[in-house]
Design an enzyme around this catalytic site. Sequence first.
Site, PDB file in Angstrom:
ATOM      1  CD  GLU A   9      -3.105  -0.574   2.256  1.00 38.05           C
ATOM      2  OE1 GLU A   9      -3.332   0.585   2.626  1.00 38.05           O
ATOM      3  OE2 GLU A   9      -3.601  -1.578   2.791  1.00 38.05           O
ATOM      4  CG  ASP A  82      -2.313  -2.211   5.597  1.00 40.30           C
ATOM      5  OD1 ASP A  82      -1.115  -2.535   5.481  1.00 40.30           O
ATOM      6  OD2 ASP A  82      -2.682  -1.061   5.878  1.00 40.30           O
ATOM      7  CG  ASP A  84      -7.486  -3.882   6.769  1.00 38.83           C
ATOM      8  OD1 ASP A  84      -7.313  -3.881   5.528  1.00 38.83           O
ATOM      9  OD2 ASP A  84      -7.259  -2.889   7.474  1.00 38.83           O
ATOM     10  CD  GLU A  86     -11.657   0.081   3.346  1.00 35.90           C
ATOM     11  OE1 GLU A  86     -11.216   0.598   2.304  1.00 35.90           O
ATOM     12  OE2 GLU A  86     -12.868  -0.066   3.563  1.00 35.90           O
ATOM     13  CE1 TYR A 304      -2.737  -2.998   8.971  1.00 35.40           C
ATOM     14  CE2 TYR A 304      -4.546  -4.370   9.736  1.00 35.40           C
ATOM     15  CZ  TYR A 304      -4.068  -3.351   8.939  1.00 35.40           C
ATOM     16  OH  TYR A 304      -4.932  -2.671   8.121  1.00 35.40           O
ATOM     17  NE  ARG A 306      -6.449   1.420   9.905  1.00 36.41           N
ATOM     18  CZ  ARG A 306      -5.369   1.872   9.276  1.00 36.41           C
ATOM     19  NH1 ARG A 306      -4.501   0.998   8.762  1.00 36.41           N
ATOM     20  NH2 ARG A 306      -5.150   3.151   9.145  1.00 36.41           N
ATOM     21  CG  HIS A 350      -5.234  -8.899  11.685  1.00 35.01           C
ATOM     22  ND1 HIS A 350      -5.092  -9.522  10.478  1.00 35.01           N
ATOM     23  CD2 HIS A 350      -6.139  -7.913  11.503  1.00 35.01           C
ATOM     24  CE1 HIS A 350      -5.883  -8.932   9.594  1.00 35.01           C
ATOM     25  NE2 HIS A 350      -6.536  -7.967  10.197  1.00 35.01           N
TER      26      HIS A 350
END
Length: 815
Positions: A9, A82, A84, A86, A304, A306, A350
């Site tokens: 990203e 990432d 997740d 998104e 990570y 989030r 995660h």
Amino acid sequence: MSKNLIIVESPAKVKTIGKFLGKDYMVEASVGHVRDLPVRDLGVDEAQGFAPRYQVIKGKEEVVKRLKAAAKKAGQVFLAPDPDREGEAIAWHVAELIKDENQNLSRIQFNEITPRAVREALEHPRELNERLFDSQQARRVLDRLVGYKISPILWKKVKRGISAGRVQSVALKLIVEREKLRRAFRPEEYWPFKALLAAGTPPPFWTELWKNDGKAVKPGSNPIGSAAEAEALHEELSRADFLVDSVEEKKRKRSPLPPYITSTLQQDANNRLGYPAKKTMTIAQRLYEGVDLGDRGTLALITYMRTDSVRIADEARDAARDLILSRFGKDFLPAKPRAYKTKGSAQDAHEAIRPVDVTLSPDQLKPLLPADQFRIYSLIWQRFVASQMADAEFWDTTVTVRAAKTLWRTKGERLLFPGFLAAQAKVAKKDAESAEPEAEEAATADLPKLAPGDRLDVREIRKEQKFTTPPARYSEASLVKELEELGIGRPSTYAAIISTIQDREYVRLEEKRFAPSELGVTVSDQLSEHFPELMDVGFTADMENKLDAVSEGKQDWTALIRHFAEGFYPLLEKAQKEMTRISQDTGVVCEICGKPMAVKFGKTGEFLGCTGYPDCKSIKNFTRDENGAIVVQERGQNQVTDITCDLCGKPMLVKSGSRGEFLGCTGYPDCKGIKNFTRDENGAIVVREAAAQEVVGKCPKCGKDLLLKTARTGSRFIACSGYPDCDYTEPFRTGVKCPNPGCDGELVEKSSRRGKVFYSCSRYPKCDYATWDWPIAETCPDCGHPVLVRKHTKAKGDIIACPKKGCSYSRPVDE
């Protein structure tokens, strides 16, 4: 042999990953999302199963071109945004754009950016998770339907340019409802008592009145509710004997909390450091992606950030136990490793947030990290290490004292064994509503040796008049906690929710607490009245669960949208007909025509406007008192002053424009003289003298001198000295070309309505590039961005930095 391509990203990850993967891999960045729904229309085909219509985001054309070129040369492409929802969407959109260049696409993900984690991910690639992408897509379509369908109605009925959001509006409602409770609150008087007592041995100690005539003494249910009652009790106690009624002693243990998840990190950073959720997540993102540690190179410091899972990897747990044993000793290490249970609604994809390498203590990194990064890393490191340590042990003593018809109580606490507290630095709390029990200061009351029946000497009895207080407004920490407990949004969205309602000026921070603006209250009330289901906390939380069900393959995303639309569209149609323009009864009457005045909204905020508009254009400024009642502010509008105009000598009067008050000549429109002013502590007008104006050239229109001037909002501009006869002006130019591809504009100085200077393209609105910091015509050596900026930071002072999102290049100014 072709190299393999890894697409991440952010450019920061490119640098971190590229360092340890070597020459067999190319690493490129998508720089966030590359495709999205169009900006200026709905972008959802409601007749064809709500199919979204995606397009490349404006400004990302060069990024896409670069990714396609890299994919064409690569042997295999690994999509590594990432881990997740998104991130899966970004990977999906990148795959759609480059699949014609390379069909050999795989998805990889890692919870920490280390050589081991990345290589392990490369050894276990997978296909793109369509269910996870559908979940993100469903959320995006839902939000677009709500925003694009409701906002035009609000434009017509409340104020142009405002908008509604599916989740943000519910968060706004929480703040508004809390404010209404505060306004409806009526304080009650109460009188707490304290007594300083002494036994046969020191020290004397303070105790508080606990019960009076068998009833608990506490705010809101206090039997001592007046000065007369308090005086009578004080008189009675002055003659009473104070005797020890009971002494209770017991050993107590306190266990550590689990490692941080997104919400608890945001809460703790706000409570202890005063950081907004958005700032906390930005700092954590940098720690996750990699930080330049000088001789150590660029290292990722945390996993990570989030996540809503408290699970940790076995090797991380074992590393923490080894560190605890070596640093603190065997007494601080539990016999069995601690395991924490994740909430049932959490996505256990995660680990919890933890240090990548627990042996890198905050003390080691302090000289190498900016202050903000050091503080966040310290919180994460301390919480993680403490989570695997032994319980803290305390010896608690509770003494009850009897006097006449009253009971008094005091508590003492003595630390026997610090346990996990040894790993946690004492950080001052910024907020009384801390969500973290271990942050509480331990009671330190020293008590003498006491036994039931002991007679105590009364040194002093104090009484104090107090009043109950309304429910506290939400802080960022308590709002995040409330959103989490109610199931509104997900950890990755809390910071965005809070930023959005602030950016829309629906709420403002007052003493670090959220207060709704008049506009926020109006929008919330209108939405609650006409879209009750959408604004219902339970409905919003249930929708989050259904979106999670989509990601688990238990719910079809189009069926979910269709079911939502069946209830939503009739409400829309009804609201378009029935939502009326705001006509709130303010109790204020227009002085000009006698009609009632209503709350209205303009470019500079809310005001009272006559309901007789446009025949009557009377307006007033107002505030609200602590009970929510409107208080009219006399503005002094058109007040004639004893200050004379420099141009014609006539008196000047107070006027008000879109940027606030100023002095204007009474000779207007024949004379256009103006002055800026402030007011002193007594409200008297103090003229702000203009700085000496520098001659910078000749006017191309009339040939007179051009002067460098400063606008009322702070930015500089160039104007003809012949004003008002010649009205020639031009912006102050920086000499730096606009960095947007294909744009031939130049960056010029401007200022916002609130007086903050920024630099934007001279071709605005055709080009919308802007930066808050002074631009420098120099190419970034890390990412190739054609412009750098000069800025000041608390941690590093004056620096030269890259303004491109995701690039961390910076250097001291003197280099």
